[in-house]
Design a protein around this motif. Sequence first.
Motif, PDB file in Angstrom:
ATOM      1  N   ARG A  72       0.821  -1.206   0.000  1.00 24.98           N
ATOM      2  CA  ARG A  72       0.000   0.000   0.000  1.00 24.98           C
ATOM      3  C   ARG A  72       0.860   1.264   0.000  1.00 24.98           C
ATOM      4  N   TRP A  73       1.996   1.206   0.707  1.00 23.50           N
ATOM      5  CA  TRP A  73       2.777   2.410   0.951  1.00 23.50           C
ATOM      6  C   TRP A  73       4.198   2.253   0.427  1.00 23.50           C
ATOM      7  N   TYR A  74       4.600   3.207  -0.400  1.00 22.89           N
ATOM      8  CA  TYR A  74       5.949   3.172  -0.952  1.00 22.89           C
ATOM      9  C   TYR A  74       6.974   3.509   0.121  1.00 22.89           C
ATOM     10  N   SER A  75       6.599   4.398   1.034  1.00 24.84           N
ATOM     11  CA  SER A  75       7.465   4.756   2.152  1.00 24.84           C
ATOM     12  C   SER A  75       6.596   4.894   3.396  1.00 24.84           C
ATOM     13  N   ALA A  76       7.208   5.234   4.510  1.00 25.88           N
ATOM     14  CA  ALA A  76       6.458   5.338   5.759  1.00 25.88           C
ATOM     15  C   ALA A  76       5.315   6.344   5.622  1.00 25.88           C
ATOM     16  N   PRO A  77       4.064   5.912   5.793  1.00 23.48           N
ATOM     17  CA  PRO A  77       2.945   6.852   5.679  1.00 23.48           C
ATOM     18  C   PRO A  77       2.863   7.760   6.911  1.00 23.48           C
ATOM     19  N   SER A  78       2.324   8.952   6.710  1.00 25.79           N
ATOM     20  CA  SER A  78       2.044   9.847   7.820  1.00 25.79           C
ATOM     21  C   SER A  78       0.634   9.559   8.337  1.00 25.79           C
ATOM     22  N   LEU A  79       0.488   9.508   9.653  1.00 25.91           N
ATOM     23  CA  LEU A  79      -0.790   9.157  10.264  1.00 25.91           C
ATOM     24  C   LEU A  79      -1.417  10.365  10.947  1.00 25.91           C
ATOM     25  N   TYR A  80      -2.757  10.410  10.907  1.00 28.65           N
ATOM     26  CA  TYR A  80      -3.532  11.479  11.528  1.00 28.65           C
ATOM     27  C   TYR A  80      -4.748  10.844  12.191  1.00 28.65           C
ATOM     28  N   GLY A 115      -1.543   8.921   4.934  1.00 32.11           N
ATOM     29  CA  GLY A 115      -1.262   9.539   3.647  1.00 32.11           C
ATOM     30  C   GLY A 115       0.208   9.436   3.308  1.00 32.11           C
ATOM     31  N   GLN A 116       0.490   9.355   2.005  1.00 39.32           N
ATOM     32  CA  GLN A 116       1.872   9.229   1.546  1.00 39.32           C
ATOM     33  C   GLN A 116       2.456  10.602   1.269  1.00 39.32           C
ATOM     34  N   GLU A 117       3.530  10.968   1.955  1.00 40.64           N
ATOM     35  CA  GLU A 117       4.135  12.282   1.754  1.00 40.64           C
ATOM     36  C   GLU A 117       5.069  12.315   0.560  1.00 40.64           C
ATOM     37  N   THR A 118       5.814  11.249   0.347  1.00 39.42           N
ATOM     38  CA  THR A 118       6.786  11.240  -0.743  1.00 39.42           C
ATOM     39  C   THR A 118       6.150  10.736  -2.022  1.00 39.42           C
ATOM     40  N   GLY A 119       6.499  11.393  -3.129  1.00 40.00           N
ATOM     41  CA  GLY A 119       6.051  10.920  -4.438  1.00 40.00           C
ATOM     42  C   GLY A 119       4.673  11.422  -4.814  1.00 40.00           C
TER      43      GLY A 119
END
Length: 467
Positions: free
Chosen positions: A187-195, A207-211
């Motif tokens: 699901r996630w290319y890198s560590a997702p940010s959580l809210y 949500g994915q911050e990178t890319g």
Amino acid sequence: MPARGSHISRRSATAALAALALTLVAPHTAVAAEPGDPRPAWGVVTPQPRQVTLPMEDYGDLVVDGTHGKLFLSDPAGGAIVVTDFRGTVLQRITGLPGAAKLALAPDSATLYTALPGADTIAAVSTTTHAVTARYTTGEGTGPSSVVVSGKRLWFGYGDLGAGNIGSVDLTTAQPTVRLGQSVSNRWYSAPSLYVSPADPGIVVAGQETGSPTPIAVYDVRTGTAREKAYRWNPGGYTGTLSDLAFSPDGRNIVLASGSPYHHQVLRTADLADAGQYPASAYPNSVAVARTGAVAAGVNSSHGSDVFMYKPGTRVSHGVFEFASGDSSPLLLPGGLGWAPESRRLFAVTQESYDGAPVVLRVLTSPGRAASDLALYIPSWGEPGVLEFSGSLRSDLPIAPGTEIRISRRDPGATEPTALPSVKVDEEGDFGFTDRPVGEGLAVYTATFGGDTLHLPSVSSTEVQLG
């Protein structure tokens, strides 16, 4: 080419007036006292600084602790958390936190958590003593970069490029238990940010911050297992470089701040369907929603408005904050906005773009009008003796069709201008007019926008050599 052998030149200067005291807390404005604030009651006000330089090498995240009247700001490069009061006074710099990234405040405001990717750890910090009270190891090589609190569990985004995922720390057991791999594989290319939703802490959005594009997912975490409720790989057509996300007070919507599109998207939390937008400006990078529902939408702008303000329930900005002044062009940092509990003060973290620029905390209270850019272009000759003019009026906030532009002409040798008929802008903010000047010499045409409730005034002039 102009007829009659005339030479036409343009001298245009936008005379936008500076917004008044955008970042200054007025020394005679009554504001309710809060924890950590020495003001004892309404009507007794201590002057506050306009801005404060913080002892930080870098900036990662901002958390507002309304219970104790404090701000917590992470410094990834310095491996620290800086604590201030609501006036920006630095109370402490907590060190020994390698790579301190995203922050999360417990619901009772007693503990602050920070992800430490540099130590594969999540640290717990007392919000009163500022001491590190616990460290939870998440596993070698996990590199947790974000953390949220839901009940008695911590949820964190972790993983290297190509191997992002979500994990949890169960604090209900005698020995806290870490569980990795809570998200669907790949699901996630890198560590997702959580809210986490303040209205429903059992709901976590990732949500994915990178890319680009940016995937978004909604999880129900009430049972200790992250159950995916909704997933959208590319909301809004092409959402990229997610920088920040905030929930509406009722938790029904989320507001995104991402590098594209050039507005703050609103999605329904339940299914991530489109639910509108806040039309700020290019490169959204921050968003904060007050308890009242007021929205502050920030952008990465070195030459225009930095924060667009929206009253509860509206989608049209009623004012802006502009940080640039003279040769200074501070940028709002990603995720750099936070509301005070009384919803009348907004905190903004900024930094100029040059190497070694300090991180600055600003206390914002009264949004101002947006600058306007009025341009009167070089005219051309139409039929013999007639000058044809065009111009435009632009601003970060929309210009209403029919907005009036005053026109004047100073004839050669005259000391005072002559008023010409006013013109109105069209839906695009453009306008035009014609004039039949007489005489020989230098004539000066001036267009003037007087400003309105949303926009500062501006002026533009053009010189025409007659004869």
